[in-house]
Enzyme design. Structure first.
Site, PDB file in Angstrom:
ATOM      1  N   ARG A   1       0.581 -14.127  18.796  1.00  0.00           N
ATOM      2  CA  ARG A   1      -0.793 -13.869  18.331  1.00  0.00           C
ATOM      3  C   ARG A   1      -1.650 -15.130  18.364  1.00  0.00           C
ATOM      4  O   ARG A   1      -2.847 -15.067  18.654  1.00  0.00           O
ATOM      5  CB  ARG A   1      -0.758 -13.275  16.923  1.00  0.00           C
ATOM      6  CG  ARG A   1      -0.123 -11.894  16.878  1.00  0.00           C
ATOM      7  CD  ARG A   1      -0.307 -11.235  15.533  1.00  0.00           C
ATOM      8  NE  ARG A   1       0.420 -11.903  14.470  1.00  0.00           N
ATOM      9  CZ  ARG A   1       1.681 -11.650  14.138  1.00  0.00           C
ATOM     10  NH1 ARG A   1       2.360 -10.754  14.816  1.00  0.00           N
ATOM     11  NH2 ARG A   1       2.258 -12.278  13.144  1.00  0.00           N
TER      12      ARG A   1
ATOM     13  N   ARG B   1       0.837  -1.203   0.000  1.00  0.00           N
ATOM     14  CA  ARG B   1       0.000   0.000   0.000  1.00  0.00           C
ATOM     15  C   ARG B   1       0.875   1.257   0.000  1.00  0.00           C
ATOM     16  O   ARG B   1       1.751   1.420   0.857  1.00  0.00           O
ATOM     17  CB  ARG B   1      -0.930   0.008   1.218  1.00  0.00           C
ATOM     18  CG  ARG B   1      -1.998  -1.074   1.186  1.00  0.00           C
ATOM     19  CD  ARG B   1      -2.808  -1.103   2.466  1.00  0.00           C
ATOM     20  NE  ARG B   1      -3.335   0.213   2.816  1.00  0.00           N
ATOM     21  CZ  ARG B   1      -2.949   0.904   3.885  1.00  0.00           C
ATOM     22  NH1 ARG B   1      -2.025   0.412   4.688  1.00  0.00           N
ATOM     23  NH2 ARG B   1      -3.491   2.080   4.145  1.00  0.00           N
TER      24      ARG B   1
ATOM     25  N   GLY C   1      12.459 -19.759  13.473  1.00  0.00           N
ATOM     26  CA  GLY C   1      12.847 -20.013  14.849  1.00  0.00           C
ATOM     27  C   GLY C   1      12.137 -19.066  15.785  1.00  0.00           C
ATOM     28  O   GLY C   1      11.272 -18.289  15.368  1.00  0.00           O
TER      29      GLY C   1
ATOM     30  N   THR D   1       6.248 -19.199  21.153  1.00  0.00           N
ATOM     31  CA  THR D   1       4.903 -18.895  20.667  1.00  0.00           C
ATOM     32  C   THR D   1       3.840 -19.190  21.714  1.00  0.00           C
ATOM     33  O   THR D   1       2.823 -18.505  21.790  1.00  0.00           O
ATOM     34  CB  THR D   1       4.603 -19.710  19.389  1.00  0.00           C
ATOM     35  OG1 THR D   1       5.614 -19.461  18.422  1.00  0.00           O
ATOM     36  CG2 THR D   1       3.255 -19.341  18.803  1.00  0.00           C
TER      37      THR D   1
ATOM     38  N   LYS E   1       3.454 -25.437  14.558  1.00  0.00           N
ATOM     39  CA  LYS E   1       3.596 -24.923  15.931  1.00  0.00           C
ATOM     40  C   LYS E   1       2.560 -23.838  16.218  1.00  0.00           C
ATOM     41  O   LYS E   1       2.144 -23.651  17.377  1.00  0.00           O
ATOM     42  CB  LYS E   1       5.016 -24.431  16.183  1.00  0.00           C
ATOM     43  CG  LYS E   1       5.485 -23.274  15.314  1.00  0.00           C
ATOM     44  CD  LYS E   1       5.261 -21.913  15.929  1.00  0.00           C
ATOM     45  CE  LYS E   1       5.658 -20.801  14.991  1.00  0.00           C
ATOM     46  NZ  LYS E   1       5.348 -19.453  15.532  1.00  0.00           N
TER      47      LYS E   1
ATOM     48  N   GLU F   1      -1.364 -16.741  12.085  1.00  0.00           N
ATOM     49  CA  GLU F   1      -1.199 -17.728  11.019  1.00  0.00           C
ATOM     50  C   GLU F   1      -1.804 -19.090  11.372  1.00  0.00           C
ATOM     51  O   GLU F   1      -2.200 -19.838  10.489  1.00  0.00           O
ATOM     52  CB  GLU F   1       0.282 -17.901  10.676  1.00  0.00           C
ATOM     53  CG  GLU F   1       0.896 -16.727   9.924  1.00  0.00           C
ATOM     54  CD  GLU F   1       0.522 -16.698   8.445  1.00  0.00           C
ATOM     55  OE1 GLU F   1      -0.392 -17.453   8.038  1.00  0.00           O
ATOM     56  OE2 GLU F   1       1.136 -15.916   7.707  1.00  0.00           O
TER      57      GLU F   1
ATOM     58  N   VAL G   1      -1.963 -10.779  11.564  1.00  0.00           N
ATOM     59  CA  VAL G   1      -2.503 -12.090  11.207  1.00  0.00           C
ATOM     60  C   VAL G   1      -2.022 -13.153  12.188  1.00  0.00           C
ATOM     61  O   VAL G   1      -0.837 -13.233  12.505  1.00  0.00           O
ATOM     62  CB  VAL G   1      -2.075 -12.477   9.775  1.00  0.00           C
ATOM     63  CG1 VAL G   1      -2.555 -13.877   9.427  1.00  0.00           C
ATOM     64  CG2 VAL G   1      -2.626 -11.467   8.775  1.00  0.00           C
TER      65      VAL G   1
ATOM     66  N   ASP H   1      10.737 -22.606  18.599  1.00  0.00           N
ATOM     67  CA  ASP H   1       9.697 -21.665  18.175  1.00  0.00           C
ATOM     68  C   ASP H   1       8.383 -21.956  18.887  1.00  0.00           C
ATOM     69  O   ASP H   1       7.621 -21.045  19.223  1.00  0.00           O
ATOM     70  CB  ASP H   1       9.511 -21.758  16.661  1.00  0.00           C
ATOM     71  CG  ASP H   1       9.048 -20.442  16.051  1.00  0.00           C
ATOM     72  OD1 ASP H   1       8.799 -19.484  16.801  1.00  0.00           O
ATOM     73  OD2 ASP H   1       8.939 -20.371  14.816  1.00  0.00           O
TER      74      ASP H   1
ATOM     75  N   ALA I   1       8.990 -10.266  16.476  1.00  0.00           N
ATOM     76  CA  ALA I   1       9.530  -9.031  15.905  1.00  0.00           C
ATOM     77  C   ALA I   1       9.757  -7.966  16.966  1.00  0.00           C
ATOM     78  O   ALA I   1      10.718  -7.185  16.884  1.00  0.00           O
ATOM     79  CB  ALA I   1       8.574  -8.511  14.824  1.00  0.00           C
TER      80      ALA I   1
END
Length: 329
Positions: free
Chosen positions: A253, A35, A134, A246, A189, A279, A277, A242, A138
């Protein structure tokens, strides 16, 4: 001679990767956003709203003009799997022949069951590709907190080039030849993380969550090996590493989706309120389909799908897992 790197994606992970790469003095970095408005805002403020608090250095160019790809020596793809094909396919005409690609995308495509690297090769044509994966939220990478990942490729020499390209004093990368296992680990995962969030939302306790993660690793490994992956990959950074972050991090998320499901919210309301998102929601059905096609038992994934898409309550899903027939470990 400087290496010119173009990162595709306007989200937090693309920005975090740009910040890591910008620590090297011999690179020219361009962050491409689909965008134009988003690109202009980031270029003006040097801040990505998806990664607040992280200031981009002036050396990073931000644009929505795909012409930047023509001069790229490396391309880093950080577009969610759900939007990956539609976003990058029109860019293929700008990508130079043989330019290698690094994918930090985790998930599976719903209709084709394709891994992200397969989608990228469809869009850009044959070339070297490396998957970087891994435990890597962010938010923490942007704060220069220590992180360790794995770079996987069928061409181990290319994986080692990416290892060198990304490694800093706060970002350590290992090389790996099992790209199939690393990608499936990154997708599966996230579904297990939804289950972990549900476990937490129902206040099942630490014992239950530890058991869930342990059996989740067994499920990931069993399915991954049936798909051509190496079992050892799931005991490494892309697998258990990971999975742990997570399932325990407030940044996760997919964990948040499960947590809110455990609190009684509906999936529609949860997804509608999220700016990024999750995933695992998109990958759950494709992963279940792959498991069934190979006759692989995946009770945790099956119960997550039942909660997400079949109206089963989180309480009933937990009971179903606990009351399965007894068996050896």
């Amino acid at each position: 001679m400087s290496q010119r790197i173009v990162l595709l994606g306007g989200g937090g992970m693309a920005t975090a990767c740009a910040l890591v790469l910008a620590e090297h003095p011999d690179v020219e970095i361009t962050l491409w956003c689909r965008r134009r408005e988003a690109a202009e805002q980031i270029a003006k403020t040097h801040v990505n709203p998806h990664l607040p608090g992280a200031l981009l250095p002036a050396s990073i160019t931000v644009t929505s003009d795909a012409v930047c790809l023509k001069a790229a020596d490396w391309i880093v793809v950080a577009v969610p799997t759900k939007y990956l094909r539609e976003t990058i396919t029109p860019l293929g005409k700008f990508v130079g022949q043989g330019v290698p690609v690094v994918s930090v995308v985790k998930g599976l495509e719903l209709k084709t069951l394709s891994r992200p690297s397969e989608i990228i090769l469809d869009a850009f044509g044959p070339r070297g590709i490396v998957v970087l994966s891994g435990p890597s939220h962010a938010e923490e990478i942007a704060q220069r907190k220590p992180a360790t990942l794995v770079a996987a490729s069928e061409d181990i020499r290319l994986a080692r080039q990416v290892q060198e390209l990304f490694t800093t004093d706060r970002f350590r990368v290992y090389a790996n030849a099992d790209i199939v296992g690393v990608e499936y680990a990154g997708a599966i995962k996230n579904v297990i993380a939804i289950a972990a969030g549900i476990c937490e939302g129902l206040d099942c306790g630490d014992n239950a969550k530890a058991a869930l993660l342990t059996r989740g690793v067994a499920e990931m490994t069993r399915l991954g090996v049936s798909l051509g992956a190496e079992a050892a990959t799931f005991a490494g950074l892309a697998g258990i590493g990971d999975l742990i972050t997570t399932c325990i991090s407030p940044h996760g998320r997919n964990r948040q989706v499960g947590l809110r499901l455990g609190h009684g919210e509906t999936l529609d309301s949860i997804v509608a309120s999220m700016t990024n998102v999750a995933e695992g929601v998109n990958a759950a059905r494709p992963i279940q389909t792959l498991a069934k096609s190979r006759g692989v038992e995946t009770p945790i994934i099956d119960e997550v799908c039942a909660v997400l898409f079949e109206g089963k309550s989180a309480v009933d899903a937990t009971s179903s897992l606990m009351q399965r027939p007894m068996k050896d470990e």
